[in-house]
Design an enzyme around this catalytic site. Structure first.
Site, PDB file in Angstrom:
ATOM      1  N   CYS A   2       0.732  -1.355  -0.239  1.00 54.55           N
ATOM      2  CA  CYS A   2      -0.438  -0.194   0.367  1.00 54.55           C
ATOM      3  C   CYS A   2       1.069   1.538  -0.047  1.00 54.55           C
ATOM      4  CB  CYS A   2      -0.797   0.483   1.114  1.00 54.55           C
ATOM      5  SG  CYS A   2      -2.162  -0.913   1.559  1.00 54.55           S
ATOM      6  N   ARG A  27       5.420  -0.155  -5.575  1.00 54.58           N
ATOM      7  CA  ARG A  27       5.205  -0.523  -4.813  1.00 54.58           C
ATOM      8  C   ARG A  27       4.494  -1.954  -4.869  1.00 54.58           C
ATOM      9  NH1 ARG A  27       6.921   2.543   0.211  1.00 54.58           N
ATOM     10  NH2 ARG A  27       5.140   1.145   1.440  1.00 54.58           N
ATOM     11  N   TRP A  75      -3.185  -2.675  -1.611  1.00 55.99           N
ATOM     12  CA  TRP A  75      -2.275  -4.109  -1.894  1.00 55.99           C
ATOM     13  C   TRP A  75      -3.145  -5.183  -0.763  1.00 55.99           C
ATOM     14  CZ3 TRP A  75      -0.025  -8.320   1.433  1.00 55.99           C
ATOM     15  CH2 TRP A  75       0.178  -9.030   0.097  1.00 55.99           C
ATOM     16  N   ASN A 101      -2.019   1.543   6.145  1.00 55.31           N
ATOM     17  CA  ASN A 101      -1.464   1.004   5.732  1.00 55.31           C
ATOM     18  C   ASN A 101      -0.467   0.374   7.024  1.00 55.31           C
ATOM     19  OD1 ASN A 101       0.634  -0.816   4.106  1.00 55.31           O
ATOM     20  ND2 ASN A 101       2.203   0.957   3.958  1.00 55.31           N
ATOM     21  N   GLY A 102      -1.005  -1.339   7.074  1.00 53.58           N
ATOM     22  CA  GLY A 102      -0.971  -2.253   8.054  1.00 53.58           C
ATOM     23  C   GLY A 102      -1.483  -2.866   8.027  1.00 53.58           C
ATOM     24  N   GLU A 490      17.575 -17.928  -6.521  1.00 49.16           N
ATOM     25  CA  GLU A 490      17.526 -16.650  -6.585  1.00 49.16           C
ATOM     26  C   GLU A 490      17.278 -16.673  -7.836  1.00 49.16           C
ATOM     27  OE1 GLU A 490      16.736 -14.209  -5.685  1.00 49.16           O
ATOM     28  OE2 GLU A 490      17.197 -12.543  -7.238  1.00 49.16           O
ATOM     29  N   LYS A 494      13.331 -15.831  -9.195  1.00 53.01           N
ATOM     30  CA  LYS A 494      12.928 -14.401 -10.548  1.00 53.01           C
ATOM     31  C   LYS A 494      11.922 -15.051 -11.510  1.00 53.01           C
ATOM     32  CE  LYS A 494      14.942 -11.069  -9.363  1.00 53.01           C
ATOM     33  NZ  LYS A 494      14.915 -11.897  -7.701  1.00 53.01           N
ATOM     34  N   GLU A 497       8.764 -15.516  -9.679  1.00 50.26           N
ATOM     35  CA  GLU A 497       7.576 -13.666  -9.560  1.00 50.26           C
ATOM     36  C   GLU A 497       7.475 -12.777 -10.836  1.00 50.26           C
ATOM     37  OE1 GLU A 497      11.077 -11.162  -6.268  1.00 50.26           O
ATOM     38  OE2 GLU A 497      11.423 -12.237  -8.014  1.00 50.26           O
ATOM     39  N   HIS A 513      17.446 -35.879  -5.165  1.00 50.14           N
ATOM     40  CA  HIS A 513      16.666 -36.921  -3.697  1.00 50.14           C
ATOM     41  C   HIS A 513      15.681 -36.739  -3.995  1.00 50.14           C
ATOM     42  CE1 HIS A 513      20.221 -38.426  -2.445  1.00 50.14           C
ATOM     43  NE2 HIS A 513      21.210 -37.485  -2.773  1.00 50.14           N
ATOM     44  N   LYS A 612       6.772  -4.858  -3.821  1.00 44.11           N
ATOM     45  CA  LYS A 612       7.919  -4.389  -3.677  1.00 44.11           C
ATOM     46  C   LYS A 612       8.666  -4.144  -1.963  1.00 44.11           C
ATOM     47  CE  LYS A 612      12.680  -2.874  -5.309  1.00 44.11           C
ATOM     48  NZ  LYS A 612      13.153  -3.907  -5.737  1.00 44.11           N
TER      49      LYS A 612
HETATM   50  C1  G6P Z   1       9.481  -8.544  -1.955  1.00 43.87           C
HETATM   51  C2  G6P Z   1      10.072  -7.723  -2.807  1.00 43.87           C
HETATM   52  C3  G6P Z   1      11.619  -8.916  -3.431  1.00 43.87           C
HETATM   53  C4  G6P Z   1      12.411  -8.635  -1.711  1.00 43.87           C
HETATM   54  C5  G6P Z   1      11.958  -8.816  -0.422  1.00 43.87           C
HETATM   55  C6  G6P Z   1      12.369  -8.030   0.700  1.00 43.87           C
HETATM   56  O1  G6P Z   1       9.356  -9.848  -2.062  1.00 43.87           O
HETATM   57  O2  G6P Z   1       9.455  -8.388  -4.077  1.00 43.87           O
HETATM   58  O3  G6P Z   1      11.929  -8.264  -4.301  1.00 43.87           O
HETATM   59  O4  G6P Z   1      13.520  -9.332  -2.873  1.00 43.87           O
HETATM   60  O5  G6P Z   1      10.714  -8.334  -0.402  1.00 43.87           O
HETATM   61  O6  G6P Z   1      13.030  -6.907   0.184  1.00 43.87           O
HETATM   62  P1  G6P Z   1      13.584  -6.056   1.093  1.00 43.87           P
HETATM   63  O7  G6P Z   1      13.546  -4.343   0.970  1.00 43.87           O
HETATM   64  O8  G6P Z   1      13.549  -6.027   2.479  1.00 43.87           O
HETATM   65  O9  G6P Z   1      15.192  -6.680   0.660  1.00 43.87           O
END
Ligand code: G6P
Length: 617
Positions: A2, A27, A75, A101-102, A490, A494, A497, A513, A612
């Site tokens: 949010c 965000r 959000w 927000n929260g 990672e 990626k 995501e 395994h 984000k």
């Molecule tokens: C969200 C984002 C990720 C990020 C994670 C941690 O899930 O989509 O890309 O790695 O938060 O975010 P930070 O700002 O704590 O690195």
């Protein structure tokens, strides 16, 4: 997650609010709305599910004369993505309007209490309970004094909240003020010339404010166009600490790139140069990390390091574990921040706690930091956002200086975090067993990185071709060993995501395994096979996949040693010192995910459901 925006000043508020919301779109959100209070006290409120542009297209912002208002990108947490659940929310009496927000954990109790008093609700949100509770305190006159009755009603209501909030509240009864408060969710007050803004992130100010006040948890502010009063929720006055905004750090333009993620992949040379700048000793054998705020003597006492983070930053912690254990020989543990907070693991007294967070606002990481502090541990942070809550609350730390990262999928921030962790490994290593010449070797490797990154990025056209070939495949495996195991994780993250393809990352040998059951012609495997002692072991794993007709995409620094037919596709990375290789291995998996997502027509910078900066637990 949010976004909150608010404006009070001499300009028309609606265009400022919409611009601010657009700047915070990165965000992640699913609906948007604004509420305006005109000089005559009339309220205009518009909210819609979908993009800010959907809401904005239905109004002609220029037509609204109001000079104050609030806005929000939601959000969804409580209640589906609907117009009714979008913010702002209004109390059933119509006199209080709020964005939040929260998460208000005890909202059901609040709702039933208020329903018993005749309050009604038009959404399924937790937020609507709070705005009605504010109205309740106003009407019940549980607040004393007339002048600050509005702020007092907000304060009294917040005393009943279990959970987290960043809020902005307005009322047609008080057309000259915005009440804001925070606990757990970021809230900033921007100071312009005869105008004030509020936002959940500096980018919402869109260059309109030159200075900022970061509200701290447990504080409320009454914001007027030319000043603001801050108090604690215990009614203590708070002195405003004003900081200058560095707009150079806060601005990001797309330029000639199609997406921010693409731009940020290609900015990695610069990001790494910034991460290293000023952090190498003159004799080129160790790092200078004065931001840690710890003396050499204190650092020598450290027996163990705990890293906490979420998402991509958690993968950076895993790379840190390999690097620090290898070069500094200090045992490292890595915890998901969200787990650490509640699992209450026993920690030795000489443990140093590091958190990594690009945004510096991730609530789980912030709470992990607070938990470690509460237990009396020294807590350090690696963050990209200057002035973020984590940066402010840690005992010390290292800024990444990666430049603003807009793409939801973290790229340049991740490789910068790895390089900073390598600097930490080098620094601790040189205080212990790492020799002068070993230190110099690592420094040389670090200094060679920018050119090697450029060379790796030249593989983009090839990776794009490979991406087009596999874009329709439903599942992917990513395999790597040792420090490339986190890069396999990672790679899988990626891809999930931004392209919504199911993917899993595993240590290459562990593949036998379980995950090997997935191997088939429709499930490509991305495997890291770089020179070193386990090269031949990984090659064997690739053969096992090929024998089961699984397509193999190999990322390797030794293409000349790969037998014909072993891999369906090869992405070559330059040869490098093993200390920096994860940075180079990461770039192809970022590009692969990016080009696959583009080929599938996905909204790369705003992937579905993701945020984000995750400011709810
Ligand atoms: C969200 C984002 C990720 C990020 C994670 C941690 O899930 O989509 O890309 O790695 O938060 O975010 P930070 O700002 O704590 O690195």
């Amino acid at each position: 997650m949010c976004g909150i925006i608010g404006y009070i000043g001499g300009k028309q508020a609606a265009p400022v609010l919409i611009d601010g919301l657009k700047r915070m779109e990165y965000r992640g959100y699913d609906s948007a709305g604004i509420a305006l209070i005109n000089d005559d006290g009339k309220v205009d409120l518009r909210k819609r599910k979908g993009r800010v542009s959907v809401m904005a297209s239905e109004i002609e912002a220029d037509r609204f004369p109001a000079h104050m208002g609030i806005g929000h990108t939601r959000w969804a947490t409580h209640g589906g993505v609907t117009d009714a659940n979008a913010h702002p929310h209004t109390s059933s009496c119509g006199r209080f309007i709020m964005v939040h927000n929260g998460i208000i954990e005890n909202y059901e109790n609040m709702r039933s209490f208020l329903a018993g008093k005749g309050y009604t609700f038009s959404s399924e949100t937790d937020s609507e309970a709070l705005v009605n509770l504010i109205s309740y305190h106003y009407d019940e006159r549980t607040v004393d004094g007339a002048a600050d009755r509005f702020m007092e009603s907000v304060r009294k209501a917040l005393l009943h909240v279990e959970g987290t909030y960043g809020i902005a509240v307005i009322s047609p009864l008080y057309p000259n003020e915005i009440i804001v408060a925070r606990k757990g969710s970021p809230l900033l007050i921007g100071i312009g010339n005869g105008e004030r803004l509020v936002a959940s992130d500096v980018s919402g100010f869109a260059g309109r404010a030159q200075n900022v006040i970061y509200l701290e948890d447990g504080q409320l502010a009454c914001v007027k166009k030319d000043f603001c009063d801050i108090i604690t929720n215990g009614k203590q006055e708070v002195e405003c600490v004003i900081k200058e905004i560095d707009w150079e750090l806060e601005t990001a333009e797309l330029g000639s790139y199609r997406h921010f993620m693409q731009k940020e992949i290609f900015e990695q040379r610069k990001a790494i140069e910034n991460a290293i700048r000023g952090r190498i000793s003159d004799d080129m054998s160790t790092a200078i990390l004065s931001g840690l705020n710890m003396s050499a003597n204190e650092l020598r006492q450290i027996d163990r390091i705990l890293f906490c983070a979420c998402g991509t930053a958690w993968h950076a912690c895993l790379v840190a574990e390999y690097l620090i254990e290898k070069y500094a020989r200090i045992p490292v543990e890595v915890e998901y921040a969200s787990e650490f907070r509640y699992s209450n693991p026993p920690l030795d007294k000489n443990t140093l706690v590091f958190v990594i967070s690009q945004s510096g606002e991730t609530i789980d990481t912030l709470e992990a930091l607070r938990e470690a502090k509460r237990k009396g541990f020294k807590t350090l942070a690696i963050t990209n956002v200057v002035g973020s809550t984590i940066a402010r609350e840690s005992d010390g730390g290292l800024y990444q200086y990666s430049g603003k990262e807009v793409g939801v999928a973290s790229t340049k921030a991740f490789t910068s975090q790895i390089v900073i962790c390598l600097l930490i490994a080098l620094y601790f290593g040189r205080m212990r067993d790492l020799s002068f010449s070993d230190g110099r070797e690592i420094v040389e490797a670090i200094k060679s990185l920018p050119d090697l990154i450029d060379e790796t990025l030249k593989q983009a056209p090839k990776v794009e071709q490979i991406a087009k070939k596999y874009a329709k495949y439903p599942d992917f495996l990513f395999l790597g060993r040792l420090e490339e195991y986190p890069i396999a994780l990672e790679g899988a993250l990626k891809l999930k995501e931004i392209s919504y393809i199911h993917a899993e990352g595993y240590p290459a040998a562990e593949m036998k395994h379980g995950p090997i059951a997935l191997v088939c012609p429709e499930c490509p495997t991305v495997i890291f096979a770089n020179s070193g002692e386990i090269f031949h072991k990984v090659i064997s794993n690739a053969k096992e996949i090929g024998a089961r007709n699984g397509p193999v995409i190999m990322i390797t620094d030794s293409p000349e040693s790969i037998d014909e037919g072993l891999a369906d596709d090869i992405i070559a990375i330059p040869k490098s010192h093993s200390s920096v290789r994860t940075v180079l291995s990461t770039i192809p998996i970022q590009m692969l995910a990016y080009y696959i997502a583009v080929a599938r027509g996905c909204d790369v910078d705003k992937p579905r459901n993701l945020a984000k900066s995750v400011t709810v637990e």
